[in-house]
Design a protein around this motif. Structure first.
Motif, mmCIF file in Angstrom:
data_model
loop_
_atom_site.group_PDB
_atom_site.id
_atom_site.type_symbol
_atom_site.label_atom_id
_atom_site.label_comp_id
_atom_site.label_asym_id
_atom_site.label_seq_id
_atom_site.Cartn_x
_atom_site.Cartn_y
_atom_site.Cartn_z
ATOM 1 N N ILE A 229 0.843 -1.208 0.000
ATOM 2 C CA ILE A 229 0.000 0.000 0.000
ATOM 3 C C ILE A 229 0.874 1.251 0.000
ATOM 4 O O ILE A 229 0.601 2.216 -0.728
ATOM 5 N N LYS A 233 0.759 3.860 -2.979
ATOM 6 C CA LYS A 233 0.346 5.222 -2.645
ATOM 7 C C LYS A 233 1.429 6.220 -3.057
ATOM 8 O O LYS A 233 1.159 7.278 -3.598
ATOM 9 N N LEU A 655 -4.942 -6.508 -3.300
ATOM 10 C CA LEU A 655 -4.817 -5.079 -3.636
ATOM 11 C C LEU A 655 -5.096 -4.815 -5.115
ATOM 12 O O LEU A 655 -5.421 -3.693 -5.504
ATOM 13 N N TYR A 660 -7.071 -0.022 -1.681
ATOM 14 C CA TYR A 660 -6.978 0.582 -0.339
ATOM 15 C C TYR A 660 -7.891 -0.104 0.671
ATOM 16 O O TYR A 660 -8.282 0.479 1.674
ATOM 17 N N GLU A 662 -11.060 -0.994 0.816
ATOM 18 C CA GLU A 662 -12.262 -0.224 1.155
ATOM 19 C C GLU A 662 -13.487 -1.111 1.388
ATOM 20 O O GLU A 662 -14.475 -0.671 1.964
ATOM 21 N N LYS A 670 -7.577 -3.938 7.965
ATOM 22 C CA LYS A 670 -7.081 -2.575 7.718
ATOM 23 C C LYS A 670 -6.601 -1.937 9.029
ATOM 24 O O LYS A 670 -5.540 -1.317 9.085
ATOM 25 N N ILE A 685 -0.014 5.301 5.381
ATOM 26 C CA ILE A 685 -1.085 4.330 5.110
ATOM 27 C C ILE A 685 -2.466 4.904 5.392
ATOM 28 O O ILE A 685 -2.729 5.430 6.457
ATOM 29 N N PHE A 686 -3.340 4.792 4.401
ATOM 30 C CA PHE A 686 -4.770 5.118 4.521
ATOM 31 C C PHE A 686 -5.050 6.566 4.935
ATOM 32 O O PHE A 686 -6.066 6.855 5.528
#
Length: 687
Positions: A229, A233, A655, A660, A662, A670, A685-686
């Motif tokens: 991630i 990102k 992924l 992400y 969701e 998560k 992250i996030f």
């Protein structure tokens, strides 16, 4: 508060005093305690007859007390408590040292289950310092698989076992299942609650293996998802610089005094492709000692300069930074490129001059130590940020360096070769390039392991080599983690060599506590051939390049890891002369002998690093804290390589469909990832 986040103090059997001891071990909450897994196990399930007691082994017995306790005092400060016991096959004595008070705990005829080390003395069988339980006891310390914990600070294994058992009874119901049903079914995993219970107190070997597999997979999948991630990102958020295609690069390569290896050409293509794209480059170049990583970095800097951008290279020590600075300046001397060196030992006026010129764009390439990432260092147009010997820097330091420009391309170099699967964990946010080929013509460094008894013959060999015009490094013993003690050992060795053993030669001293100017002076004297023998600590592990040096001697080689021995060996064999590495080994253990055998057998850094992982374990080898990675509580990056591969594949698949996480089914997973990476990655992250 969900119970798991409650202070460990409130677990039955802990209290304020034990809570202090537990905190020193990093156990602050109930959750920390539940996830503090055993380091090993002792199988106390099999009961033996006294007549079959084997000398020197730990064994379990069912016995009854057959006589009164007897306390012997053979000398001052020593008492021996002996309690006679029997079963249907014979008799023995339970024996404790300096624990007379236990005598009042037992009555003739009482039945016990015991586990202890058997000692046969003449015709007498002793069970020394046994763990025991009286008939009807509910506290099972014998007759089961018993966990063994890594403990410090006067906390016994029995105490820890009891505390963990109490915590599990009261709070295991609070542990939540973070995996959706789809993952549990796909990999046929047992529940997390069952796994935790059986990792602490396994009911059978089969249950233990299933529990460990479940917990290792959970830990590695969580870690790998977090790293992927971050990588995704970083790529999606950071529009990078699209550098120009530079045709003059071919001419530059043609003028080099050597031909690039195929591996170097392949890696250069990967870097050029990254630099010309609009995505920010985040690439790791890993290659063995002497594989030619620096020239690849210089070619990338040249490309950045031709596109109108500045470059910087950060190294962990002033010695290495200076070495890189001189190499880069020499390679670029035919071009109008200004290089400067920024290290802590410069005068303030020189620093101010460099900082001003850097900000104004008058410096094209800045080489330095972590001084580069200080707040007052401002670039005019930074396009390429390079870190060397990445294992010495954390994730956050690399991030600070890349923030010195507007999403500059990032290139990371390391001479610590590690298997690609493991590199994906350590450098999960980077693309990976490997230079797996050494330049042609490099002679294999002949490596020998000897005992200290052969020191005289070694000294004669060194004298002969020096008379033939060569030079030698001698690395002093590694005493312990204390710099002061290591420096002292180095100075003592230097005094002996300079005053007695090598009094007819020039002997120099180098260690980390010396001032920067002193270090630079001695290294330059060694390079110029004014010093024949350089006695040093491991400060020369990276960065010293003297082609005329052909001998590397390492005292107490058994105290070093394989990867470090290989790095030190890489200081020689850089010129046209046959080179030698002599390991003075005083270790008698099997691991010590195995390390020396591996060093003598191979010069391949990748094979050596795999063996180092196997022998030392990943924590010590990687120093994960330095990498800024989360600590692993149960997974072993080497022995669990097959589970790691499965976790990496699954993370990529998850992924690919939900970048992400969701989907509601990943809610708890998560949260676990966020918790694992808390404070490690500047909340990338996030966000």
């Amino acid at each position: 508060m969900d119970g798991l986040s409650m202070s460990v103090q409130y677990v039955k059997g802990v209290g304020p005093k034990r809570a202090v001891k537990l905190r020193k071990m990093g156990i602050n909450t109930v959750e920390d305690l539940i996830y503090f897994f055993p380091r090993g196990y002792e199988d106390r399930r099999k009961f033996n007859n006294i007549s079959n007691a084997v000398n020197g082994e730990k064994m379990s017995f069912r016995v009854s007390i057959s006589g009164r306790p007897n306390v012997l005092r053979p000398r001052r400060n020593l008492s021996i408590l002996k309690i006679p016991v029997k079963d249907n096959t014979g008799m023995a004595y339970l024996t404790w040292f300096n624990q007379d008070y236990l005598a009042d705990n037992f009555r003739i005829g009482e039945k016990l289950t015991i586990n202890g080390k058997v000692k046969r003395i003449a015709n007498e069988i002793q069970i020394q310092n046994p763990t025991y339980e009286k008939e009807g006891s509910s506290n099972k310390k014998v007759g089961r698989i018993v966990p063994i914990y890594s403990l410090t600070d006067k906390l016994t294994n029995n105490e820890m076992t009891l505390i963990v058992n109490n915590a599990l009874k009261s709070y295991i119901s609070n542990v939540k299942e973070i995996f959706p049903k789809s993952i549990i079914d796909k990999f046929n995993l047992i529940s997390v609650k069952e796994a935790i219970l059986n990792i602490h107190f396994p009911q059978s070997r089969e249950k233990f293996l299933k529990s460990r597999q479940r917990l290792v997979f959970e830990e590695l999948l969580t870690l790998q998802l977090g790293l992927f991630i971050i990588k995704n990102k970083t790529k999606s958020n950071n529009k990078g610089i699209s550098f120009e295609r530079v045709d003059e690069l071919k001419e530059f390569i043609y003028k080099l005094p050597f031909t690039l290896t195929n591996a170097q050409k392949r890696v250069l293509k990967e870097i050029e492709r990254d630099m010309e794209s609009y995505e920010q480059m985040n690439r790791l170049v890993q290659g063995d000692v002497g594989s030619g990583k620096t020239v690849i970095a210089v070619l990338a800097m040249f490309k950045a300069w031709k596109s109108g951008y500045q470059s910087t290279m950060m190294a962990p020590t002033e010695i290495l930074a200076t070495q890189h600075f001189e190499t880069i300046k020499s390679m670029l001397k035919d071009y109008d490129i200004r290089c400067e060196l920024l290290v802590g030992s410069l005068s303030q006026s020189k620093k101010n001059e460099i900082l001003a010129d850097l900000k104004n764009g008058n410096i094209d390439i800045l080489v330095g130590t972590h001084a580069i990432i200080q707040d007052n260092v401002k670039f005019n147009r930074l396009g390429l940020a390079i870190t060397d010997e990445q294992h010495r820097f954390g994730v956050s330091q690399r991030a600070v360096l890349s923030q010195k420009g507007l999403n500059p391309d990032v290139l990371v170099m390391t001479a610590t070769p590690i298997p690609r699967t493991l590199a994906l964990i350590l450098y999960g946010d980077l693309d990976i390039s490997i230079i797996d080929e050494l330049p042609p013509g490099r002679k294999i460094i002949e490596t020998y392991s000897i005992g200290i008894g052969m020191e005289k013959r070694l000294i004669e060999f060194i004298k002969k080599q020096i008379k033939e015009g060569r030079q030698a490094y001698i690395v002093s013993p590694l005493i312990e983690e204390s710099d002061t003690l290591n420096v002292k050992a180095c100075e003592e060795l230097y005094e002996r060599f300079k005053g007695e053993v090598f009094k007819d030669f020039e002997v120099g001293l180098l260690h980390g506590k010396m001032k920067a100017e002193e270090k630079e002076e001695i290294i330059n004297e060694f390079k110029d051939g004014k010093v024949d023998i350089l006695v040093s600590t491991t400060v020369i592990e990276v960065g010293v390049n003297v082609p005329n040096a052909s001998i590397m001697v390492i005292y107490n080689a058994e105290r070093f890891g394989l990867a470090q021995l290989h790095q030190l060996r890489g200081r020689v064999g850089r010129g046209e002369y046959q080179s030698y590495c002599i390991l003075i080994n005083e270790g008698k253990s099997k691991i010590s002998q195995e390390r020396m055998r591996i060093m003598q057998k191979t010069n391949d850094g990748f094979k050596i690093s795999e063996k180092d992982l196997e022998l030392r374990g990943p924590g010590e080898f990687f120093g994960t804290k330095q990498h800024g990675l989360p600590d692993l509580k149960i997974a072993n990056l080497f022995t669990d390589i097959n589970i790691l591969k499965i976790a990496q594949k699954e993370a990529a698949e998850i992924l690919n469909s939900d970048p992400y996480l969701e989907d509601a089914k990943y809610k708890l997973l998560k949260e676990k990832i966020k918790d694992m990476f808390k404070g490690k990655t500047d909340d990338i992250i996030f966000n």
